[in-house]
Design a protein around this motif. Structure first.
Motif, mmCIF file in Angstrom:
data_model
loop_
_atom_site.group_PDB
_atom_site.id
_atom_site.type_symbol
_atom_site.label_atom_id
_atom_site.label_comp_id
_atom_site.label_asym_id
_atom_site.label_seq_id
_atom_site.Cartn_x
_atom_site.Cartn_y
_atom_site.Cartn_z
ATOM 1 N N ARG A 187 43.000 38.347 41.996
ATOM 2 C CA ARG A 187 42.201 39.235 42.836
ATOM 3 C C ARG A 187 40.891 39.636 42.166
ATOM 4 N N ASP A 188 40.706 39.192 40.917
ATOM 5 C CA ASP A 188 39.514 39.572 40.174
ATOM 6 C C ASP A 188 38.404 38.556 40.382
ATOM 7 N N TYR A 189 37.178 39.040 40.387
ATOM 8 C CA TYR A 189 36.001 38.201 40.465
ATOM 9 C C TYR A 189 35.261 38.348 39.150
ATOM 10 N N THR A 190 35.014 37.247 38.485
ATOM 11 C CA THR A 190 34.285 37.297 37.223
ATOM 12 C C THR A 190 33.229 36.213 37.211
ATOM 13 N N VAL A 191 32.265 36.360 36.334
ATOM 14 C CA VAL A 191 31.271 35.313 36.144
ATOM 15 C C VAL A 191 31.688 34.555 34.898
ATOM 16 N N ALA A 192 31.826 33.257 35.049
ATOM 17 C CA ALA A 192 32.265 32.432 33.927
ATOM 18 C C ALA A 192 31.206 32.412 32.842
ATOM 19 N N SER A 193 31.640 32.379 31.617
ATOM 20 C CA SER A 193 30.740 32.367 30.474
ATOM 21 C C SER A 193 30.293 30.949 30.164
ATOM 22 N N ALA A 194 29.060 30.813 29.725
ATOM 23 C CA ALA A 194 28.551 29.502 29.335
ATOM 24 C C ALA A 194 29.090 29.099 27.974
ATOM 25 N N GLN A 195 29.567 30.049 27.198
ATOM 26 C CA GLN A 195 30.085 29.768 25.866
ATOM 27 C C GLN A 195 31.542 30.197 25.807
ATOM 28 N N THR A 196 32.386 29.286 25.362
ATOM 29 C CA THR A 196 33.784 29.648 25.211
ATOM 30 C C THR A 196 33.950 30.397 23.895
ATOM 31 N N LEU A 197 34.752 31.432 23.924
ATOM 32 C CA LEU A 197 34.971 32.257 22.743
ATOM 33 C C LEU A 197 36.174 31.737 21.955
ATOM 34 N N PRO A 198 36.149 31.905 20.636
ATOM 35 C CA PRO A 198 37.292 31.481 19.817
ATOM 36 C C PRO A 198 38.547 32.267 20.203
ATOM 37 N N THR A 199 39.606 31.547 20.531
ATOM 38 C CA THR A 199 40.823 32.142 21.077
ATOM 39 C C THR A 199 42.056 31.488 20.483
ATOM 40 N N ILE A 200 43.145 32.275 20.415
ATOM 41 C CA ILE A 200 44.442 31.711 20.040
ATOM 42 C C ILE A 200 45.528 32.474 20.792
ATOM 43 N N ASP A 201 46.525 31.746 21.274
ATOM 44 C CA ASP A 201 47.700 32.349 21.903
ATOM 45 C C ASP A 201 48.794 32.461 20.853
ATOM 46 N N LEU A 202 49.423 33.626 20.790
ATOM 47 C CA LEU A 202 50.521 33.852 19.854
ATOM 48 C C LEU A 202 51.752 34.298 20.615
ATOM 49 N N GLU A 203 52.907 33.863 20.168
ATOM 50 C CA GLU A 203 54.158 34.333 20.741
ATOM 51 C C GLU A 203 54.593 35.557 19.945
ATOM 52 N N VAL A 204 54.546 36.699 20.572
ATOM 53 C CA VAL A 204 55.000 37.947 19.961
ATOM 54 C C VAL A 204 56.150 38.435 20.822
ATOM 55 N N TYR A 205 57.336 38.505 20.234
ATOM 56 C CA TYR A 205 58.536 38.773 21.004
ATOM 57 C C TYR A 205 58.779 40.270 21.184
ATOM 58 N N PHE A 206 59.102 40.631 22.416
ATOM 59 C CA PHE A 206 59.486 41.991 22.786
ATOM 60 C C PHE A 206 60.824 41.917 23.487
ATOM 61 N N ASP A 207 61.569 42.985 23.418
ATOM 62 C CA ASP A 207 62.797 43.054 24.194
ATOM 63 C C ASP A 207 62.437 43.150 25.669
ATOM 64 N N TYR A 208 63.390 42.783 26.514
ATOM 65 C CA TYR A 208 63.189 42.825 27.957
ATOM 66 C C TYR A 208 62.758 44.221 28.391
ATOM 67 N N GLU A 243 47.177 36.913 23.731
ATOM 68 C CA GLU A 243 45.982 36.107 23.548
ATOM 69 C C GLU A 243 45.015 36.912 22.689
ATOM 70 N N VAL A 244 44.604 36.327 21.570
ATOM 71 C CA VAL A 244 43.693 36.988 20.648
ATOM 72 C C VAL A 244 42.353 36.267 20.746
ATOM 73 N N VAL A 245 41.284 37.023 21.032
ATOM 74 C CA VAL A 245 39.960 36.446 21.243
ATOM 75 C C VAL A 245 38.961 37.129 20.331
ATOM 76 N N ASN A 246 38.132 36.335 19.664
ATOM 77 C CA ASN A 246 37.021 36.857 18.879
ATOM 78 C C ASN A 246 35.853 37.031 19.849
ATOM 79 N N LEU A 247 35.531 38.275 20.190
ATOM 80 C CA LEU A 247 34.504 38.554 21.198
ATOM 81 C C LEU A 247 33.082 38.419 20.676
#
Length: 193
Positions: A64-85, A181-185
Motif C-alpha cells: 500500500r506504500d508509494y515510494t520513489v525508487a533510488s538510483a543507487q542501491t544501498l549496502p544491505t544484508i539480511d540476517l536470521e535473528v530468531y525470536f520466539d513465536y 534487514e540491515v542497511v547502511n544508509l
C-alpha cells in the motif's frame, strides 16, 4: 562385547553424530562479522544507463506504500535473528548473530555510518499485528546493540515492515521471510568522513 552393548554403543554414537549435525545446522545460518562488514561496506554496483533512467524517478508501489525508487542501491544484508513465536524478546539462540552484528557495526570501517534495522515477519497473522511485532523486534535489536556494544542510538534507525516485503514471494509463510534487514544508509565515501 555382547550384542546389547554393541547396539547401545551404536545408538549412542548415532545420537552424538545427530547432535553434532543439529548443532552445526543451527549455526550454519549465522553470518560472520566480516561477511556483515563486506556487505555493508560494498561499493554500489555500476548501473547501465537504462537502469539509471528506470530507477531514478520511477514510482514503486510496494503493498500500500508509494515510494520513489533510488538510483543507487544501498549496502544491505539480511540476517536470521530468531525470536520466539509472537515475541520480541531476544533469545539465547539469537545472541551469537547479534554479537557478530554488533562487532561489525563497531568496526572503524563503518565509522560515521547510519544503519537501518528493518524487521520482517512471515505471512501468518494480520497486517497490523505483524507490522507492530516487526517494529518491536527491530527496536529490541537496537536496544541490544546499544547496551552491549555502546553504539550510538541516533545512528541506528528501526523500521518494521511486517509481512509487506517477503523475501520468498512464492511462499509468504516461509521461514526466510522472518528476518532482519540491515542497511547502511550513508554511502561509503561519506561514512568514513
Amino acid at each position: 562385547m555382547n550384542r546389547l552393548q554393541r547396539t547401545m554403543s551404536g545408538i549412542l554414537v548415532a545420537g552424538f553424530v545427530g547432535f553434532l549435525t543439529f548443532g552445526d545446522t543451527a549455526c550454519a545460518g549465522q553470518v560472520s562479522r566480516e561477511e556483515i562488514l563486506e556487505a555493508l561496506t560494498a561499493q554500489p554496483k555500476v548501473m547501465s544507463l537504462a537502469d539509471k533512467l528506470r530507477l531514478s524517478r520511477s514510482p514503486t508501489f510496494d503493498g500500500r506504500d508509494y515510494t520513489v525508487a533510488s538510483a543507487q542501491t544501498l549496502p544491505t544484508i539480511d540476517l536470521e535473528v530468531y525470536f520466539d513465536y509472537n515475541s520480541a524478546a531476544i533469545t539465547s539462540i539469537a545472541e551469537p548473530q547479534l554479537d557478530e552484528l554488533g562487532a561489525a557495526l563497531s568496526d572503524p570501517r563503518l565509522k560515521g555510518a547510519t544503519i537501518s534495522i528493518g524487521g520482517h515477519t512471515d505471512g501468518v497473522g494480520g497486517d497490523g499485528f505483524n507490522k507492530k511485532l516487526s517494529e518491536r523486534r527491530a527496536a529490541m535489536i537496537k536496544e541490544y546493540l546499544v547496551d552491549n556494544f555502546h553504539l550510538t542510538a541516533a545512528k541506528l534507525r528501526t523500521i518494521g515492515y511486517g509481512k509487506s516485503r517477503p523475501k520468498n514471494k512464492i511462499d509468504p509463510n516461509a521461514p526466510e521471510n522472518r528476518r532482519v534487514e540491515v542497511v547502511n544508509l550513508v554511502p561509503q565515501p561519506q561514512a568514513q568522513r
